[in-house]
Design a protein around this motif. Structure first.
Motif, PDB file in Angstrom:
ATOM      1  N   GLY A  83     114.504 -17.999 -14.319  1.00 19.18           N
ATOM      2  CA  GLY A  83     113.728 -16.932 -14.735  1.00 19.18           C
ATOM      3  C   GLY A  83     112.987 -16.307 -13.546  1.00 19.18           C
ATOM      4  N   ASP A  84     113.138 -16.863 -12.366  1.00 19.22           N
ATOM      5  CA  ASP A  84     112.355 -16.374 -11.190  1.00 19.22           C
ATOM      6  C   ASP A  84     113.148 -15.298 -10.703  1.00 19.22           C
ATOM      7  OD1 ASP A  84     111.652 -19.818 -10.127  1.00 19.22           O
ATOM      8  OD2 ASP A  84     110.525 -18.414 -11.277  1.00 19.22           O
ATOM      9  N   SER A  85     114.374 -15.031 -11.036  1.00 18.41           N
ATOM     10  CA  SER A  85     115.231 -13.934 -10.546  1.00 18.41           C
ATOM     11  C   SER A  85     114.605 -12.488 -10.626  1.00 18.41           C
ATOM     12  CB  SER A  85     116.578 -14.039 -11.425  1.00 18.41           C
ATOM     13  OG  SER A  85     117.505 -15.128 -11.002  1.00 18.41           O
ATOM     14  N   ALA A  86     114.417 -11.959  -9.779  1.00 14.20           N
ATOM     15  CA  ALA A  86     113.558 -10.580  -9.709  1.00 14.20           C
ATOM     16  C   ALA A  86     113.306 -10.070  -8.478  1.00 14.20           C
ATOM     17  CB  ALA A  86     112.023 -10.888 -10.367  1.00 14.20           C
ATOM     18  N   THR A  87     112.749  -9.018  -8.083  1.00 17.17           N
ATOM     19  CA  THR A  87     112.642  -8.425  -6.809  1.00 17.17           C
ATOM     20  C   THR A  87     111.103  -8.677  -6.432  1.00 17.17           C
ATOM     21  OG1 THR A  87     114.001  -6.617  -6.977  1.00 17.17           O
ATOM     22  CG2 THR A  87     112.472  -6.365  -5.558  1.00 17.17           C
ATOM     23  N   TYR A  88     110.812  -9.238  -5.114  1.00 13.85           N
ATOM     24  CA  TYR A  88     109.588  -9.617  -4.533  1.00 13.85           C
ATOM     25  C   TYR A  88     109.329  -8.683  -3.444  1.00 13.85           C
ATOM     26  CZ  TYR A  88     110.236 -13.709  -7.522  1.00 13.85           C
ATOM     27  OH  TYR A  88     110.305 -14.834  -8.529  1.00 13.85           O
ATOM     28  N   PHE A  89     108.064  -8.327  -3.589  1.00 12.66           N
ATOM     29  CA  PHE A  89     107.358  -7.356  -2.598  1.00 12.66           C
ATOM     30  C   PHE A  89     106.130  -8.052  -2.013  1.00 12.66           C
ATOM     31  CE2 PHE A  89     109.551  -3.387  -3.417  1.00 12.66           C
ATOM     32  CZ  PHE A  89     109.895  -3.606  -4.562  1.00 12.66           C
ATOM     33  N   CYS A  90     106.202  -8.298  -0.547  1.00 13.26           N
ATOM     34  CA  CYS A  90     105.010  -8.604   0.040  1.00 13.26           C
ATOM     35  C   CYS A  90     104.295  -7.342   0.381  1.00 13.26           C
ATOM     36  CB  CYS A  90     105.303  -9.033   1.340  1.00 13.26           C
ATOM     37  SG  CYS A  90     106.087  -8.282   2.432  1.00 13.26           S
ATOM     38  N   ALA A  91     103.059  -7.339   0.543  1.00 14.99           N
ATOM     39  CA  ALA A  91     102.155  -6.118   0.787  1.00 14.99           C
ATOM     40  C   ALA A  91     100.943  -6.616   1.631  1.00 14.99           C
ATOM     41  CB  ALA A  91     101.624  -5.582  -0.391  1.00 14.99           C
ATOM     42  N   ALA A  92     100.109  -5.721   2.260  1.00 15.05           N
ATOM     43  CA  ALA A  92      99.097  -5.765   3.110  1.00 15.05           C
ATOM     44  C   ALA A  92      98.167  -4.465   2.868  1.00 15.05           C
ATOM     45  CB  ALA A  92      99.512  -6.131   4.596  1.00 15.05           C
ATOM     46  N   SER A  93      96.742  -5.072   2.894  1.00 12.71           N
ATOM     47  CA  SER A  93      95.879  -3.922   2.759  1.00 12.71           C
ATOM     48  C   SER A  93      94.600  -4.473   3.677  1.00 12.71           C
ATOM     49  CB  SER A  93      95.606  -3.531   1.532  1.00 12.71           C
ATOM     50  OG  SER A  93      94.881  -4.462   0.790  1.00 12.71           O
ATOM     51  N   MET A  94      93.539  -3.521   3.848  1.00 12.03           N
ATOM     52  CA  MET A  94      92.318  -3.813   4.036  1.00 12.03           C
ATOM     53  C   MET A  94      91.354  -3.952   2.676  1.00 12.03           C
ATOM     54  SD  MET A  94      91.941  -1.210   7.650  1.00 12.03           S
ATOM     55  CE  MET A  94      93.224  -0.194   6.861  1.00 12.03           C
ATOM     56  N   LEU A  95      90.239  -4.666   3.052  1.00 13.81           N
ATOM     57  CA  LEU A  95      89.624  -4.948   1.952  1.00 13.81           C
ATOM     58  C   LEU A  95      89.103  -3.856   0.877  1.00 13.81           C
ATOM     59  CD1 LEU A  95      88.340  -7.492   0.912  1.00 13.81           C
ATOM     60  CD2 LEU A  95      86.063  -7.423   2.093  1.00 13.81           C
ATOM     61  N   ASN A  96      88.924  -2.625   1.584  1.00 10.34           N
ATOM     62  CA  ASN A  96      88.575  -1.513   0.682  1.00 10.34           C
ATOM     63  C   ASN A  96      90.001  -1.124  -0.213  1.00 10.34           C
ATOM     64  OD1 ASN A  96      90.281  -0.137   2.219  1.00 10.34           O
ATOM     65  ND2 ASN A  96      88.341   0.895   3.343  1.00 10.34           N
ATOM     66  N   ASN A  97      90.991  -1.495   0.178  1.00  7.90           N
ATOM     67  CA  ASN A  97      92.089  -1.283  -0.820  1.00  7.90           C
ATOM     68  C   ASN A  97      92.638  -0.087  -0.934  1.00  7.90           C
ATOM     69  OD1 ASN A  97      93.725  -2.935  -2.146  1.00  7.90           O
ATOM     70  ND2 ASN A  97      92.458  -3.089  -4.095  1.00  7.90           N
ATOM     71  N   ASN A  98      92.342   0.913  -0.170  1.00 10.49           N
ATOM     72  CA  ASN A  98      92.766   2.213  -0.521  1.00 10.49           C
ATOM     73  C   ASN A  98      94.254   2.586  -0.170  1.00 10.49           C
ATOM     74  OD1 ASN A  98      90.190   2.866  -1.068  1.00 10.49           O
ATOM     75  ND2 ASN A  98      89.563   3.924   0.721  1.00 10.49           N
ATOM     76  N   ASP A  99      94.728   1.798   0.809  1.00 12.97           N
ATOM     77  CA  ASP A  99      95.981   2.281   1.109  1.00 12.97           C
ATOM     78  C   ASP A  99      96.860   0.789   1.435  1.00 12.97           C
ATOM     79  OD1 ASP A  99      97.675   4.255   4.107  1.00 12.97           O
ATOM     80  OD2 ASP A  99      98.466   3.185   2.313  1.00 12.97           O
ATOM     81  N   MET A 100      97.423   0.276   0.301  1.00 12.19           N
ATOM     82  CA  MET A 100      98.234  -1.033   0.526  1.00 12.19           C
ATOM     83  C   MET A 100      99.668  -0.599   0.870  1.00 12.19           C
ATOM     84  SD  MET A 100      98.592  -3.932  -2.212  1.00 12.19           S
ATOM     85  CE  MET A 100      96.959  -4.294  -2.232  1.00 12.19           C
ATOM     86  N   ARG A 101     100.169  -1.465   1.978  1.00  9.88           N
ATOM     87  CA  ARG A 101     101.395  -1.165   2.439  1.00  9.88           C
ATOM     88  C   ARG A 101     102.248  -2.217   1.808  1.00  9.88           C
ATOM     89  NH1 ARG A 101     102.092   3.305   5.990  1.00  9.88           N
ATOM     90  NH2 ARG A 101      99.821   4.297   5.570  1.00  9.88           N
ATOM     91  N   PHE A 102     103.415  -1.954   1.705  1.00  8.61           N
ATOM     92  CA  PHE A 102     104.443  -2.815   0.715  1.00  8.61           C
ATOM     93  C   PHE A 102     105.666  -2.970   1.737  1.00  8.61           C
ATOM     94  CE2 PHE A 102     103.036  -3.604  -3.491  1.00  8.61           C
ATOM     95  CZ  PHE A 102     101.663  -2.388  -3.517  1.00  8.61           C
ATOM     96  N   GLY A 103     106.195  -4.207   1.553  1.00  7.32           N
ATOM     97  CA  GLY A 103     107.555  -4.569   2.175  1.00  7.32           C
ATOM     98  C   GLY A 103     108.560  -3.794   1.550  1.00  7.32           C
ATOM     99  N   ALA A 104     109.881  -3.729   1.766  1.00  5.27           N
ATOM    100  CA  ALA A 104     110.962  -2.896   1.341  1.00  5.27           C
ATOM    101  C   ALA A 104     111.560  -3.909  -0.091  1.00  5.27           C
ATOM    102  CB  ALA A 104     111.942  -2.742   2.169  1.00  5.27           C
ATOM    103  N   GLY A 105     110.920  -4.910  -0.117  1.00  5.07           N
ATOM    104  CA  GLY A 105     111.438  -5.921  -1.264  1.00  5.07           C
ATOM    105  C   GLY A 105     112.655  -6.749  -1.074  1.00  5.07           C
ATOM    106  N   THR A 106     112.441  -7.865  -1.775  1.00  6.64           N
ATOM    107  CA  THR A 106     113.661  -8.928  -1.629  1.00  6.64           C
ATOM    108  C   THR A 106     114.489  -9.025  -3.058  1.00  6.64           C
ATOM    109  OG1 THR A 106     112.789  -9.909   0.345  1.00  6.64           O
ATOM    110  CG2 THR A 106     114.314 -11.131  -1.314  1.00  6.64           C
TER     111      THR A 106
END
Lengths: 112, 114
Positions: A83-106
């Protein structure tokens, strides 16, 4: 320019094993690091997140490990289930959250 | 996804035609975002809004415009659709001022430009 690099692109794990997905970031101003889980046909859903003042956060079978000096963080899924089979994305942003950057996915596949 | 609805879910359109995608939220969150998802690229920010009539560009904004006339609605317009805009589009909401730093995503709109 990809500010968050994620690896591997795909991962196959046996049921009960440990799944590990790694991410690296460039911008030292990032201070919020979430992981998202996405099932086919659905939008990504927030799984777990960490701020850089701690080195590890655990929620059930999911753990984020964070290494501020190396600018790396990883997701560990213990006792992986089909059931964990899925695509996972990491991300990073600054606290104000306006521009969250995502990894390409696994794409994770857990075999029964 | 509770609280956020995207429409349509699927659309096929011809090159050169304008297309508008709609995102509707019932959470009263301040921030709304449009992302596109493409294989190998993850999610890339197109535009975002931090309030009614307050919008800004993301990293892949060329060829797109947005409008937010009400808190609950955020529209994405492809002014003249091209094949490179074939993608899955996701709307997201957040409200860090209320402790909601994580994004809540809609279910997506699959757009095909032929």
């Amino acid at each position: 320019q990809q500010q968050v690099k994620q690896s591997p692109q795909s991962l196959i794990v046996q049921k009960g094993g440990i799944s590990i997905i790694n991410c690296a970031y460039e911008n030292t101003a990032f201070d919020y690091f979430p992981w998202y889980q996405q099932f086919p046909g659905k939008g990504p859903a927030l799984l777990i997140a960490i701020r850089p003042d701690v080195s590890e956060k655990k929620e059930g079978r999911f753990t984020i490990s964070f290494n501020k000096s190396a600018k790396q963080f990883s997701l560990h899924i213990m006792d992986s289930q089909p059931g964990d089979s899925a695509t996972y994305f990491c991300a990073a942003s600054m606290l104000n959250n306006n521009d969250m950057r995502f990894g390409a996915g696994t794409r994770l596949t857990v075999k029964p | 996804d509770a609280g956020i609805t995207q429409s349509p879910r699927h659309k096929v359109t011809e090159t050169g035609t304008p297309v508008t995608l709609r995102c509707h939220q019932t959470e009263n969150h301040r921030y709304m975002y449009w992302y596109r998802q493409d294989p190998g690229h993850g999610l890339r920010l197109i535009h975002y809004s931090y309030g009614v009539k307050d919008t800004d560009k993301g990293e892949v904004s060329d060829g797109y415009s947005v409008s937010r006339s009400k808190t609950e609605d955020f529209l994405l317009t492809l002014e003249s659709a091209t094949s490179s805009q074939t993608s899955v589009y996701f709307c997201a909401i957040s409200d860090p001022g209320q402790g909601q730093s994580g994004y809540t995503f809609g279910s997506g709109t699959r757009l095909t430009v032929v």
